[in-house]
Design a protein around this motif. Structure first.
Motif, PDB file in Angstrom:
ATOM      1  N   PRO A  42       0.836  -1.204   0.000  1.00 22.31           N
ATOM      2  CA  PRO A  42       0.000   0.000   0.000  1.00 22.31           C
ATOM      3  C   PRO A  42       0.867   1.250   0.000  1.00 22.31           C
ATOM      4  CG  PRO A  42       0.002  -1.015   2.175  1.00 22.31           C
ATOM      5  CD  PRO A  42       0.726  -1.953   1.255  1.00 22.31           C
ATOM      6  N   TRP A  57      -4.812  -5.888  -3.551  1.00 18.75           N
ATOM      7  CA  TRP A  57      -3.905  -6.616  -2.660  1.00 18.75           C
ATOM      8  C   TRP A  57      -4.398  -8.042  -2.454  1.00 18.75           C
ATOM      9  CZ3 TRP A  57      -4.305  -2.157   1.374  1.00 18.75           C
ATOM     10  CH2 TRP A  57      -3.606  -1.064   0.902  1.00 18.75           C
ATOM     11  N   ASP A  58      -5.711  -8.190  -2.249  1.00 15.40           N
ATOM     12  CA  ASP A  58      -6.253  -9.529  -2.043  1.00 15.40           C
ATOM     13  C   ASP A  58      -6.039 -10.408  -3.268  1.00 15.40           C
ATOM     14  OD1 ASP A  58      -7.088  -8.693   0.441  1.00 15.40           O
ATOM     15  OD2 ASP A  58      -9.181  -8.340  -0.159  1.00 15.40           O
ATOM     16  N   GLU A  93      -8.088  -0.479  -3.593  1.00 17.23           N
ATOM     17  CA  GLU A  93      -6.713  -0.883  -3.371  1.00 17.23           C
ATOM     18  C   GLU A  93      -6.658  -2.240  -2.679  1.00 17.23           C
ATOM     19  OE1 GLU A  93      -2.697   1.508  -1.929  1.00 17.23           O
ATOM     20  OE2 GLU A  93      -4.676   2.271  -1.399  1.00 17.23           O
ATOM     21  N   SER A  94      -7.545  -2.419  -1.695  1.00 20.16           N
ATOM     22  CA  SER A  94      -7.525  -3.693  -0.949  1.00 20.16           C
ATOM     23  C   SER A  94      -7.953  -4.853  -1.842  1.00 20.16           C
ATOM     24  CB  SER A  94      -8.426  -3.589   0.286  1.00 20.16           C
ATOM     25  OG  SER A  94      -9.749  -3.336  -0.078  1.00 20.16           O
ATOM     26  N   ASP A  95      -8.860  -4.611  -2.805  1.00 22.02           N
ATOM     27  CA  ASP A  95      -9.240  -5.671  -3.740  1.00 22.02           C
ATOM     28  C   ASP A  95      -8.009  -6.156  -4.522  1.00 22.02           C
ATOM     29  OD1 ASP A  95     -11.942  -5.534  -3.074  1.00 22.02           O
ATOM     30  OD2 ASP A  95     -12.377  -4.051  -4.619  1.00 22.02           O
TER      31      ASP A  95
END
Length: 197
Positions: A140, A193-194, A189-191
């Protein structure tokens, strides 16, 4: 009869030459007007920039030492004196000397341009300086600036980005760039990273 036709041909040729001369003169005038309009636009932009800078300087001076505003105003007014203004060449252009236009041979029409369509072939190009895309998690951003979602999507492998598109119900066909363009508004952003974890 032949003499009459020859006179007519001469008359038409003279008319064509006169029309070509007028077209050349109008094209020259059009070019001069376009150049002058561009100069006006540049001056307008410079004036707006100068006004903005004066406004910023006034705000800063008012905050730091308001007693110096009159001194600043005097300095600005001095720029409008005859000595303080730089002399530029006149923008007026001398009229062009009339020239007889050269005949121009007709040219064949050019082929229509190919439509600007991105091919739906997945090609990953790497050079000696490129690093291959991996499925490693994307760290991130630590800055306060908003994340570059599309840039992060373009760093994913084609398999990962297609898997992410499928999980979001989006079309996963096409190049990585075209899929990224579709996903950038619907993923976070988290999508990403996942999907790369």
């Amino acid at each position: 009869m032949i003499n009459v036709l020859a006179a007519k041909f001469n008359q038409v040729d003279a008319s064509i030459a006169d029309t070509q001369y007028q077209i050349t003169a109008l094209q020259t005038k059009l070019s001069e007007l376009q150049d002058y309009r561009q100069q006006l636009l540049s001056v307008e932009q410079a004036c707006e920039s100068a006004l903005s800078q004066v406004n910023t300087a006034l705000m800063m001076l008012h905050h730091v030492d308001p007693s110096q505003i009159d001194t600043f105003k005097t300095a600005v007014d001095a720029q409008f004196g005859v000595v303080g203004v730089g002399i530029l060449e006149s923008a007026t252009v001398a009229p062009a000397e009339p020239t007889t236009p050269e005949p121009i041979a007709p040219t064949a029409p050019s082929a229509p341009a190919a439509p600007d369509v991105e091919p739906a072939i997945d090609v990953e190009v790497t050079t000696a300086t490129d690093t291959p895309a991996t499925d490693e998690p994307i760290e991130p951003a630590t800055k306060a600036t908003p994340p570059d979602i599309e840039g992060m999507l373009n760093k994913m492998t084609i398999q990962s980005i297609r898997k992410l598109a499928a999980s979001k119900g989006a079309d996963g066909k096409g190049t990585r760039a075209s899929i990224a363009a579709r996903l950038k508004k619907i993923v976070t952003e988290s999508d990403i990273w996942d999907a790369t974890a």
